[in-house]
Design a protein around this motif. Structure first.
Motif, PDB file in Angstrom:
ATOM      1  N   UNK A  54      -2.669   5.546   0.358  1.00  0.00           N
ATOM      2  CA  UNK A  54      -2.361   4.822   1.558  1.00  0.00           C
ATOM      3  C   UNK A  54      -2.188   6.338   3.022  1.00  0.00           C
ATOM      4  N   UNK A  55      -2.500   4.689   3.788  1.00  0.00           N
ATOM      5  CA  UNK A  55      -2.542   4.091   4.369  1.00  0.00           C
ATOM      6  C   UNK A  55      -3.522   3.134   4.127  1.00  0.00           C
ATOM      7  N   UNK A  56      -3.351   1.810   4.205  1.00  0.00           N
ATOM      8  CA  UNK A  56      -4.778   0.675   3.678  1.00  0.00           C
ATOM      9  C   UNK A  56      -6.061   0.357   5.035  1.00  0.00           C
ATOM     10  N   UNK A  74       0.596  -0.911  -0.083  1.00  0.00           N
ATOM     11  CA  UNK A  74       0.068  -0.107  -0.044  1.00  0.00           C
ATOM     12  C   UNK A  74       0.611   1.191   0.273  1.00  0.00           C
ATOM     13  N   UNK A  75       2.228   1.526   0.547  1.00  0.00           N
ATOM     14  CA  UNK A  75       2.646   2.352   0.047  1.00  0.00           C
ATOM     15  C   UNK A  75       4.344   1.140  -0.006  1.00  0.00           C
ATOM     16  N   UNK A  76       5.311   2.093   1.384  1.00  0.00           N
ATOM     17  CA  UNK A  76       6.271   1.986   1.829  1.00  0.00           C
ATOM     18  C   UNK A  76       6.682   1.050   1.834  1.00  0.00           C
ATOM     19  N   UNK A 114      -3.190  -5.639   2.962  1.00  0.00           N
ATOM     20  CA  UNK A 114      -4.343  -6.464   1.529  1.00  0.00           C
ATOM     21  C   UNK A 114      -3.955  -8.112   1.395  1.00  0.00           C
ATOM     22  N   UNK A 115      -2.729  -8.203   2.615  1.00  0.00           N
ATOM     23  CA  UNK A 115      -3.220 -10.436   2.549  1.00  0.00           C
ATOM     24  C   UNK A 115      -4.119 -10.359   3.311  1.00  0.00           C
ATOM     25  N   UNK A 116      -4.702  -9.773   4.509  1.00  0.00           N
ATOM     26  CA  UNK A 116      -5.724 -10.399   5.566  1.00  0.00           C
ATOM     27  C   UNK A 116      -6.868 -10.017   4.787  1.00  0.00           C
ATOM     28  N   UNK A 145       6.001  -1.731  -6.608  1.00  0.00           N
ATOM     29  CA  UNK A 145       4.240  -1.039  -7.043  1.00  0.00           C
ATOM     30  C   UNK A 145       4.240  -0.362  -5.552  1.00  0.00           C
ATOM     31  N   UNK A 146       3.813  -0.012  -4.904  1.00  0.00           N
ATOM     32  CA  UNK A 146       3.505   0.669  -3.554  1.00  0.00           C
ATOM     33  C   UNK A 146       2.026   1.798  -4.328  1.00  0.00           C
ATOM     34  N   UNK A 147       1.111   2.151  -3.361  1.00  0.00           N
ATOM     35  CA  UNK A 147      -0.144   2.403  -3.828  1.00  0.00           C
ATOM     36  C   UNK A 147       0.005   3.631  -2.442  1.00  0.00           C
TER      37      UNK A 147
END
Length: 273
Positions: free
Chosen positions: A41-43, A12-14, A77-79, A35-37
């Motif tokens: 961010x933050x998610x 989602x970011x750094x 994101x994994x969760x 790729x950093x969104x």
């Protein structure tokens, strides 16, 4: 098929850069796209549906860049998105592609780090509320008791480069104290957010010496080595010229200025497009 496919790494970011760094140290010969969104961010405080939507968009972008294997180097994101992508999207639209997360590899080994069978998990609200670590650790180590603590202020402190300043101490001590109040038997603490390794100097001073503090980078890198050994059909597609490309949905100059703190070396990113 020509073996030029890069390994995609998404966050989602750094924070995923700490995982990328560990993976690249173990597997330097492969090609990578990060790729950093950052623009979204933050998610951590978004809903399941929103995080799934954002994550799928970024995974599909990496697929379009030629990635056959994507690592979600993001606990949130994994969760909240990985299982749906694996079960609903890949079989129908991308049967030859694979998406892996960071929760399962950690759950598979965490039991070997605790003597008391009491483990602390520190993460974002999204990760904690999903209870993904409770479920996954129970599959592999049903005897291990998991104590969770959300740390909503840690990512903003890190992303604003305030994490090593004295002002961060209050929030570090507060969340660590709340975790340890749950049980005197905790002897292992998992940093279930890829941003949190940047807090290690302060965390080591805050927790008692007997507490093992686990970062995920090396664990995920070891798991990826094992995965590629077990899946030669994926491994043979991967390019091996050691290239690294970085993209962000946010401002590349801002990304570059901050990303080196996570990756350990200067880097040059491009705008996701």
């Amino acid at each position: 098929m020509e073996n030029t496919s890069p390994i995609g790494i998404f966050d989602s970011g750094y924070g995923g850069l700490t995982v990328f760094r560990a993976i690249a140290e173990q597997l330097p010969e492969y090609n990578y796209i990060y790729l950093g969104d950052n623009a979204r961010s933050p998610y951590g405080d978004h809903s399941f549906d929103t995080i799934y939507k954002y994550t799928l968009e970024c995974v599909e972008w990496l697929f379009a860049k030629g990635c056959h294997l994507v690592i979600l180097a993001c606990n949130t994101a994994s969760a909240k998105a990985l299982r749906t992508i694996q079960q609903r999207d890949l079989p129908v639209k991308y049967p030859g592609r694979r998406v892996l997360g960071v929760i399962r590899p950690t759950a598979e080994v965490i039991g070997s780090y605790t003597q008391t069978k009491h483990v602390g998990v520190m993460g974002t609200r999204g990760t904690v509320n999903s209870e993904s670590y409770l479920l996954e650790i129970n599959k592999f180590f049903p005897e291990v008791k998991v104590h969770q603590q959300s740390c909503p202020m840690w990512v903003p402190l890190i992303e604003n480069n305030e994490h090593l300043q004295p002002g961060a101490d209050f929030f570090i001590q507060e969340y660590c104290g709340q975790l340890m109040q749950q049980s005197d038997d905790i002897d292992c603490v998992l940093l279930a957010c890829t941003h949190y390794p940047l807090l290690l100097p302060k965390l080591k001073k805050t927790f008692p010496d007997y507490i093992k503090i686990l970062s995920q980078g090396e664990i995920v890198a070891d798991s990826l080595v094992n995965y590629l050994e077990r899946h030669p059909e994926i491994e043979q597609l991967l390019g091996k010229t050691g290239t690294k490309a970085f993209f962000t949905s946010g401002d590349p100059d801002a990304f570059d200025a901050h990303a080196s703190i996570f990756f350990g070396e200067p880097l040059k990113s491009s705008k996701m497009g």
